[in-house]
Structure formats: structure tokens, C-alpha cells
Scaffold this active site. Structure first.
Site, PDB file in Angstrom:
ATOM      1  N   THR A  88      45.629  44.836  52.223  1.00 19.65           N
ATOM      2  CA  THR A  88      44.225  45.242  52.288  1.00 19.65           C
ATOM      3  C   THR A  88      43.459  44.727  51.073  1.00 19.65           C
ATOM      4  O   THR A  88      44.050  44.482  50.022  1.00 19.65           O
ATOM      5  CB  THR A  88      44.099  46.781  52.342  1.00 19.65           C
ATOM      6  OG1 THR A  88      44.861  47.327  51.263  1.00 19.65           O
ATOM      7  CG2 THR A  88      44.608  47.333  53.642  1.00 19.65           C
ATOM      8  N   THR A  89      42.165  44.561  51.228  1.00 16.38           N
ATOM      9  CA  THR A  89      41.343  44.025  50.145  1.00 16.38           C
ATOM     10  C   THR A  89      41.022  45.119  49.136  1.00 16.38           C
ATOM     11  O   THR A  89      40.470  46.164  49.488  1.00 16.38           O
ATOM     12  CB  THR A  89      40.027  43.443  50.707  1.00 16.38           C
ATOM     13  OG1 THR A  89      40.337  42.559  51.785  1.00 16.38           O
ATOM     14  CG2 THR A  89      39.277  42.668  49.627  1.00 16.38           C
TER      15      THR A  89
END
Length: 249
Positions: free
Chosen positions: A36-37
Site C-alpha cells: 500500500t502507498t
């Protein structure tokens, strides 16, 4: 039949390829790139961490997925990559922070804790029978009235940033930061910039329930996570901004 150039060199962490690469470490970096960012931004009055948790099923309770952790009163960390690996490193960092308090009767420095985590990660790149940690951490906090932001790599490398990102949307987010980051922005502006970058990286798939935000302010030197109502408020500002931009076009 010609052998692939890396064949045999990625079987063990201790084997260098002829061009000086450790393939297992590079594979660990790929695990981070698929994560995930996570975003970190230094502001004039503190430092901000944001994560888009990217929940794939509506059956999952969003609150059960934790990507931003408190390490000490004044330090937080955001993770991308293998969640179990990240949790293990966070637990280790928390113990190091408490050992420092007991030994020296003072809170641990942000750079010190970052280096300790990186030293531990690095040992897992030079012994047989182990694998590198498949996670990167953004470690944020306040040292001597200065906001600090460090990125730890699976190899054990350490870099300090004004603003950076890890995970799947890194390139898109960094592009926004290169163009729009200002050192004199306050925490509010930093949160909005981070959310704007995440919005663009996610191509408009944006929901307050999947966002986590943590801040450390210079004023009280305390790390805290924003409550859902606060996150929703910032999200609405970003959505209104992009709606207005689209309307003008």
C-alpha cells in the site's frame, strides 16, 4: 541452452551475483513496491504520515488493518510491504525506545531509532538461513524542536527526506511532491498535499474509511492518529477541490 544471468545467485541471501547484486534484497524491495502507498511529509510545525490502506473487500473491517504505528510518545511509523514483517520491526522499535528511557532517562532520538532498525535489517542480508524483511518503514518524529522523517529500506539503508512515499503509488506521489512541496507549509497544508498526492496516485479511488493519518507536532512533541471525523474533513476538502477543477475544465 544458455543459463539465465541470475540463475543460482538468488538461491541464498549470502551470494553476490557477478555484477555485485543481492537478488534476495531486490526481491524484498519488490514486496514493498507491491504494498500500500505510504506517505511522509515534514512541515514547518511538525511531520505527517498518511497511508491509503487499499481494502479489497467490503467485508473487511477497515479498522482491523493498521498501517501507522506509534513507537514512542514522539515517534510514529508508517509501513508498506509485508504487514507481519512490519509489525515485528515495530515491536522491536518499541522495545528499543523503552530500553533507551530506562538506560538514559530520556526519549530516544528519531535518527537513533531509525539506525537501530536499519542495523537489524542489515544483519538479515548477510547470514544464511534467514531472509530480508519484506517491508519498508517511514519513521517520523521530533528531535530537539526539529521534525525528522526517515525511510528504512529492506537492505538496511537509511535516508532522511523532506517528503517521500513508499509502496505501489510511490512514483505518482513523489511527482506531486517534486512540483508542490514547500518547506514552510504547516501541518494542515502537509496533510492536504499528502491526500492530494494519494488521490492522484489512486486515480480518484478515495475513501476516508481506508485512510490513516498520523501527526507529530512541534508544539507538544506528541504523536497521535487523526480520528475518522478529522480524516473525513480533509477528504471532503480534497474531493471538493478536484470537483471544482473538473468543473472548470
Amino acid at each position: 541452452m544458455q543459463m539465465a544471468p541470475q540463475m543460482g545467485y538468488d538461491r541464498a541471501i549470502t551470494v553476490f551475483s557477478p555484477d555485485g547484486r543481492l537478488f534476495q534484497v531486490e526481491y524484498a524491495r519488490e514486496a514493498v513496491k507491491r504494498g500500500t502507498t505510504a506517505v511522509g511529509i515534514k512541515a514547518a510545525d511538525g511531520v505527517v504520515l498518511l497511508v491509503d490502506k487499499r481494502i479489497t473487500s467490503r467485508l473487511v473491517e477497515a479498522e482491523s488493518i493498521e498501517k501507522i504505528f506509534q513507537i514512542d510518545d514522539h515517534i510514529g511509523a508508517a509501513t508498506s510491504g509485508l504487514v507481519a514483517d512490519a509489525r515485528s520491526l515495530v515491536d522491536r522499535a518499541r522495545v528499543e525506545a523503552q530500553v533507551n528511557r530506562v538506560s538514559y532517562d530520556e526519549p530516544i532520538g528519531v535518527e537513533v531509532i531509525s539506525k537501530k532498525i536499519c542495523d537489524h535489517k542489515q544483519t538479515y542480508t548477510q547470514y544464511g538461513g534467514v531472509r530480508p524483511y519484506g517491508t519498508a518503514l517511514l519513521i517520523a518524529g521530533v528531535d530537539d524542536n526539529l521534525p525528522r522523517l526517515f525511510e528504512t529500506d529492506p537492505s538496511g539503508a537509511l535516508l532522511e527526506y523532506k517528503a517521500t512515499a513508499i509502496g505501489a503509488g510511490r512514483n505518482a506521489v513523489v511527482e506531486v511532491f517534486e512540483a508542490e512541496y514547500k518547506q514552510d507549509m504547516n501541518i494542515d497544508a502537509a496533510i492536504l498535499l499528502g491526500m492530494d498526492a494519494l488521490y492522484r496516485a489512486a486515480e480518484g479511488k478515495f475513501d476516508a474509511s481506508t485512510l490513516e493519518v498520523g501527526v507529530v507536532s512541534l508544539q507538544d512533541k506528541k504523536f497521535r492518529k487523526l480520528v475518522p471525523e478529522e480524516v473525513e474533513n480533509y477528504v471532503q476538502q480534497i474531493l471538493a477541490k478536484h470537483k471544482e477543477t473538473e468543473h472548470k475544465e
